[in-house]
Design a protein around this motif. Structure first.
Motif, PDB file in Angstrom:
ATOM      1  N   THR A  48       3.694   7.338   2.292  1.00 57.20           N
ATOM      2  CA  THR A  48       4.059   6.082   2.950  1.00 57.20           C
ATOM      3  C   THR A  48       3.988   4.933   1.960  1.00 57.20           C
ATOM      4  N   VAL A  49       4.880   3.954   2.141  1.00 54.94           N
ATOM      5  CA  VAL A  49       4.858   2.709   1.373  1.00 54.94           C
ATOM      6  C   VAL A  49       5.001   1.581   2.385  1.00 54.94           C
ATOM      7  N   THR A  50       4.001   0.698   2.457  1.00 53.23           N
ATOM      8  CA  THR A  50       4.051  -0.433   3.377  1.00 53.23           C
ATOM      9  C   THR A  50       3.739  -1.715   2.620  1.00 53.23           C
ATOM     10  N   ILE A  51       4.352  -2.795   3.076  1.00 53.31           N
ATOM     11  CA  ILE A  51       4.095  -4.119   2.492  1.00 53.31           C
ATOM     12  C   ILE A  51       3.884  -5.097   3.641  1.00 53.31           C
ATOM     13  N   HIS A  71      -2.924  -7.734  -8.742  1.00 54.49           N
ATOM     14  CA  HIS A  71      -4.159  -6.946  -8.789  1.00 54.49           C
ATOM     15  C   HIS A  71      -3.811  -5.586  -8.201  1.00 54.49           C
ATOM     16  N   HIS A  72      -3.820  -4.552  -9.035  1.00 51.82           N
ATOM     17  CA  HIS A  72      -3.327  -3.229  -8.642  1.00 51.82           C
ATOM     18  C   HIS A  72      -4.450  -2.207  -8.741  1.00 51.82           C
ATOM     19  N   THR A  83      -3.863   6.600  -3.567  1.00 52.20           N
ATOM     20  CA  THR A  83      -3.581   5.368  -2.834  1.00 52.20           C
ATOM     21  C   THR A  83      -3.451   4.236  -3.835  1.00 52.20           C
ATOM     22  N   ASP A  84      -2.300   3.579  -3.814  1.00 51.26           N
ATOM     23  CA  ASP A  84      -2.067   2.369  -4.611  1.00 51.26           C
ATOM     24  C   ASP A  84      -2.178   1.180  -3.676  1.00 51.26           C
ATOM     25  N   LYS A  87       0.860  -1.181   0.000  1.00 51.18           N
ATOM     26  CA  LYS A  87       0.000   0.000   0.000  1.00 51.18           C
ATOM     27  C   LYS A  87       0.896   1.231   0.000  1.00 51.18           C
ATOM     28  N   ALA A  88       0.665   2.115  -0.958  1.00 48.37           N
ATOM     29  CA  ALA A  88       1.405   3.371  -1.048  1.00 48.37           C
ATOM     30  C   ALA A  88       0.390   4.509  -1.052  1.00 48.37           C
ATOM     31  N   VAL A  89       0.621   5.502  -0.199  1.00 42.74           N
ATOM     32  CA  VAL A  89      -0.276   6.646  -0.089  1.00 42.74           C
ATOM     33  C   VAL A  89       0.553   7.908  -0.264  1.00 42.74           C
TER      34      VAL A  89
END
Length: 162
Positions: free
Chosen positions: A158-161, A96-97, A111-112, A7-9
């Motif tokens: 932010t970028v979280t995995i 799935h993006h 938001t990705d 998730k990237a915001v």
């Protein structure tokens, strides 16, 4: 098959129409992808703006310079709100993006969300832990920087995995 999520915001200053126009044009994807990945859109032709059912073909060299063919389909689009692309052929078992755009004062909140699985079962999970997760985080952090260069810095990305 484990499914992972990135998730990237990012807040993007500017006109919602201008921001949407940039992200909904497949040709612009290469400009926010690191040069060493040698990302190229190879589809014979595409419309300027994405549409449901659109097939986009690429070549990319994500690791060790090894080339991969990748085909995605744009499955859903609501102009200036969201679009979804799904891998039809490529390096993942699942890709799935979702790309979401929310108007905020002075710009858009983008938001990705990527749900992905690696092939090869247990070996794919090892590859994810050792390499894939790190490369995806680096890719989306690079995108944050390139988007800031194009539209301006607003902070708080932010970028979280998981």
């Amino acid at each position: 098959m484990a499914v992972h999520m990135l998730k990237a915001v990012q807040r993007i200053p500017g006109s919602p129409a201008e921001i949407w126009e940039f992200f909904s044009n497949p040709a612009n994807l290469a400009t926010i992808t690191p040069a060493e990945m040698d990302f190229r859109v190879i589809s014979d032709k595409w419309e300027k703006e994405i549409y449901p059912g659109q097939i986009i073909e690429y070549t990319v060299r994500p690791v060790f310079g090894i080339p991969f063919y990748w085909m995605t389909e744009i499955t859903q689009v609501q102009s200036q709100v969201f679009f979804i692309d799904e891998q039809r052929k490529g390096p993942y078992s699942l890709w799935h993006h979702q790309h979401h755009f929310e108007p905020i004062d002075g710009g858009m909140l983008m938001t990705d969300m990527v749900h992905y699985s690696n092939p090869m079962g247990f070996l794919g999970e090892i590859a994810n832990a050792v390499l894939v997760k790190k490369k995806l985080r680096e890719l989306f952090e690079y995108r944050v920087k390139k988007i800031e260069e194009k539209f301006g810095e607003w902070g708080g990305a932010t970028v979280t995995i998981r």
